[in-house]
Scaffold this motif. Sequence first.
Motif, PDB file in Angstrom:
ATOM      1  N   ALA A 208       7.935 -10.523  -3.908  1.00 45.42           N
ATOM      2  CA  ALA A 208       8.369  -9.840  -5.309  1.00 45.42           C
ATOM      3  C   ALA A 208       9.562  -9.876  -5.554  1.00 45.42           C
ATOM      4  O   ALA A 208       9.803  -9.366  -4.779  1.00 45.42           O
ATOM      5  N   PRO A 209      10.070  -9.819  -6.859  1.00 43.43           N
ATOM      6  CA  PRO A 209      11.633 -10.215  -7.906  1.00 43.43           C
ATOM      7  C   PRO A 209      11.794  -8.828  -6.573  1.00 43.43           C
ATOM      8  O   PRO A 209      13.379  -8.904  -6.663  1.00 43.43           O
ATOM      9  N   ALA A 210      10.799  -7.571  -7.442  1.00 42.05           N
ATOM     10  CA  ALA A 210      11.787  -6.397  -6.051  1.00 42.05           C
ATOM     11  C   ALA A 210      12.481  -5.934  -5.311  1.00 42.05           C
ATOM     12  O   ALA A 210      13.689  -5.099  -4.580  1.00 42.05           O
ATOM     13  N   ALA A 211      12.431  -7.282  -4.591  1.00 43.58           N
ATOM     14  CA  ALA A 211      12.654  -6.997  -2.848  1.00 43.58           C
ATOM     15  C   ALA A 211      13.787  -7.345  -3.525  1.00 43.58           C
ATOM     16  O   ALA A 211      15.247  -7.027  -2.118  1.00 43.58           O
ATOM     17  N   ARG A 212      14.272  -8.222  -4.380  1.00 41.17           N
ATOM     18  CA  ARG A 212      15.660  -7.993  -4.399  1.00 41.17           C
ATOM     19  C   ARG A 212      16.789  -7.505  -5.271  1.00 41.17           C
ATOM     20  O   ARG A 212      17.758  -7.956  -5.541  1.00 41.17           O
ATOM     21  N   PHE A 213      16.499  -6.451  -6.012  1.00 38.24           N
ATOM     22  CA  PHE A 213      17.000  -5.798  -6.875  1.00 38.24           C
ATOM     23  C   PHE A 213      18.388  -4.953  -6.116  1.00 38.24           C
ATOM     24  O   PHE A 213      17.620  -4.294  -4.306  1.00 38.24           O
ATOM     25  N   SER A 214      19.446  -4.764  -6.034  1.00 34.02           N
ATOM     26  CA  SER A 214      20.129  -4.011  -6.035  1.00 34.02           C
ATOM     27  C   SER A 214      19.668  -2.506  -5.950  1.00 34.02           C
ATOM     28  O   SER A 214      18.575  -2.170  -6.573  1.00 34.02           O
ATOM     29  N   ASP A 215      20.754  -1.516  -5.508  1.00 29.77           N
ATOM     30  CA  ASP A 215      20.353   0.034  -4.907  1.00 29.77           C
ATOM     31  C   ASP A 215      18.300   0.830  -5.365  1.00 29.77           C
ATOM     32  O   ASP A 215      18.660   1.619  -5.958  1.00 29.77           O
ATOM     33  N   GLN A 216      18.784   0.118  -3.726  1.00 27.79           N
ATOM     34  CA  GLN A 216      17.534   0.213  -3.578  1.00 27.79           C
ATOM     35  C   GLN A 216      17.292   1.824  -3.198  1.00 27.79           C
ATOM     36  O   GLN A 216      19.032   2.419  -1.980  1.00 27.79           O
ATOM     37  N   ILE A 217      16.291   2.657  -3.376  1.00 33.17           N
ATOM     38  CA  ILE A 217      16.902   3.965  -3.145  1.00 33.17           C
ATOM     39  C   ILE A 217      16.080   4.837  -1.479  1.00 33.17           C
ATOM     40  O   ILE A 217      15.952   3.805  -0.475  1.00 33.17           O
ATOM     41  N   ASP A 218      17.168   5.209  -0.986  1.00 32.58           N
ATOM     42  CA  ASP A 218      17.646   6.083   0.480  1.00 32.58           C
ATOM     43  C   ASP A 218      15.808   6.503   0.998  1.00 32.58           C
ATOM     44  O   ASP A 218      14.994   7.120  -0.246  1.00 32.58           O
ATOM     45  N   GLU A 219      15.115   5.993   1.397  1.00 36.67           N
ATOM     46  CA  GLU A 219      13.249   6.672   1.531  1.00 36.67           C
ATOM     47  C   GLU A 219      13.576   8.013   2.239  1.00 36.67           C
ATOM     48  O   GLU A 219      12.262   9.013   1.237  1.00 36.67           O
ATOM     49  N   ASP A 220      13.918   8.859   2.507  1.00 36.92           N
ATOM     50  CA  ASP A 220      14.167  10.737   2.166  1.00 36.92           C
ATOM     51  C   ASP A 220      14.322  11.039   0.825  1.00 36.92           C
ATOM     52  O   ASP A 220      13.456  11.855   0.909  1.00 36.92           O
ATOM     53  N   GLU A 221      14.768  10.223  -0.016  1.00 33.67           N
ATOM     54  CA  GLU A 221      14.857  10.743  -1.177  1.00 33.67           C
ATOM     55  C   GLU A 221      13.283  10.191  -1.876  1.00 33.67           C
ATOM     56  O   GLU A 221      12.954  11.170  -2.356  1.00 33.67           O
ATOM     57  N   LYS A 222      13.318   8.788  -1.194  1.00 33.19           N
ATOM     58  CA  LYS A 222      11.781   8.710  -1.992  1.00 33.19           C
ATOM     59  C   LYS A 222      10.769   9.707  -1.330  1.00 33.19           C
ATOM     60  O   LYS A 222      10.072  10.399  -2.401  1.00 33.19           O
ATOM     61  N   LYS A 223      10.858  10.241  -0.438  1.00 36.38           N
ATOM     62  CA  LYS A 223       9.612  10.797  -0.088  1.00 36.38           C
ATOM     63  C   LYS A 223      10.263  12.424  -0.823  1.00 36.38           C
ATOM     64  O   LYS A 223       8.993  12.913  -0.974  1.00 36.38           O
ATOM     65  N   GLU A 224      10.879  13.120  -0.644  1.00 35.71           N
ATOM     66  CA  GLU A 224      11.370  14.219  -2.036  1.00 35.71           C
ATOM     67  C   GLU A 224      10.920  13.886  -3.220  1.00 35.71           C
ATOM     68  O   GLU A 224      10.312  15.024  -3.622  1.00 35.71           O
ATOM     69  N   ARG A 225      11.158  12.998  -3.771  1.00 35.66           N
ATOM     70  CA  ARG A 225      10.597  12.859  -5.168  1.00 35.66           C
ATOM     71  C   ARG A 225       8.897  13.266  -5.102  1.00 35.66           C
ATOM     72  O   ARG A 225       8.269  13.782  -6.083  1.00 35.66           O
TER      73      ARG A 225
END
Length: 454
Positions: A344-361
């Motif tokens: 998927a194209p998004a795998a090459r996007f920059s500014d990936q979000i930290d996993e802990d941050e994803k879990k909190e959201r």
Amino acid sequence: MKYSGYAYIKTIGCQMNVYDSEKLAAILNSYGYEKTIDMDKADIVVCNTCSIRHKAEEKAFSFLGRFAKIKKKKPHLITVMAGCVAQQEGEKAFARVPHLDIVLGTQAFSRFGPIIDAIKSGKKKIVDIKNSAMIYEALPDTSCFEENKISKFVTIMQGCDNFCTYCVVPHVRGRERSRLPAAIIEEITLLAAAGVKEVTLLGQNVNSYGQKEAQISFPKLLAAVNDIAGIHRIRFATSHPKDLSSDLIYAIRDLDKVCSHLHLPVQSGSNKILKKMNRGYTREKYIDRILKLRKECPDIALSTDIIVGFPSETWGDFKDTMNLLREIEFDSIFAFAYSDRSSAPAARFSDQIDEDEKKERLNNLLGLQEYYTEKKNKEQIGKILDVLVEGKSGKLRDGFDHVQKSMEQMVGRTQSNKIVHFPSKDVIIGDIIKIRIENAYPHSLWGHPLGAQR
């Protein structure tokens, strides 16, 4: 060629995979393999896989990996990886599962039988991920149904042309194409004759059914299914917001068998993120469609999909999603933390979000939705709802303590897709029963039956 033996099928993933697994079971049955729920008894094991998330992919490899030792004791055992991961990995699957015999892609079902013949004749490690010019068509084999014979899935189209940047579906299921209306109607007519009361029409974007082939539109297909005797309820998934037409809204309003529930994935409440996802609509357009839908169908229940932590999603973007939940008040949501899929194209996007941050959201989002789900459920208290009985309930509710012990607790669903538990001793699976709702819980309702209709 006809063989004898048993087939075990493990299904991972979406509703479409459940439908596909029944087709695979029917093919195996025609070759002499009887379906079994006992893995140890199996002569052929099929894992029908999903690649939409990394966890589902790993689950497939883990399941198939356990057969390494079993195969040493049962050399004749045939192991098959089918579906989306098979299509994605191809020959690479053998590196992770050396004892695997067959890798069967999403468009190879019509060739499954001859592949089994080849394996039985001594051929090793067969991969078939070739595209097919035709959608595989086969009439339903009721002996291969999953446990629930009252409600069935029917795929009406395959593939997708939307190319959302996070999604692998166009890569593993191909470009969008629709089945012929006559084939769909024939299948559902046979299901109705076999006692099926409810069908769910499946596609990656059912709203665009038939457009490429200049066939009848999706609303007209719904009208044709609505005329089939024996079918009492029609559901469909998934709808794409950019293609939610006024005609489809009117079909939901006017066709008596079409359920008052719509699953409409929004994915994000931020216009910036929606654009990066290539979703083809804005937050404002989505809300406009919801307002139109609720104006015509005021009692409709709404569910959605949401991805949190998409690359470059700021807290401001996430707050836009939280505010969208507050504005629309969905009945339920399916929410996931974003995970990369290699194709998927998004795998090459920059500014990936930290996993802990994803879990909190994700936890914040689910916490907010829990409030609205319970609120929507509590609004049902005192109402009399038609419930399609699905079976015995595995989880006893508070109200069951106050009824006669000779009764069983049963479970079913309303037209709006809400789960209802109730006590009864004289209903059977497939009944449509009127139930007065007395209690509401975060994810289900409790009530007492008033009468049944067969």
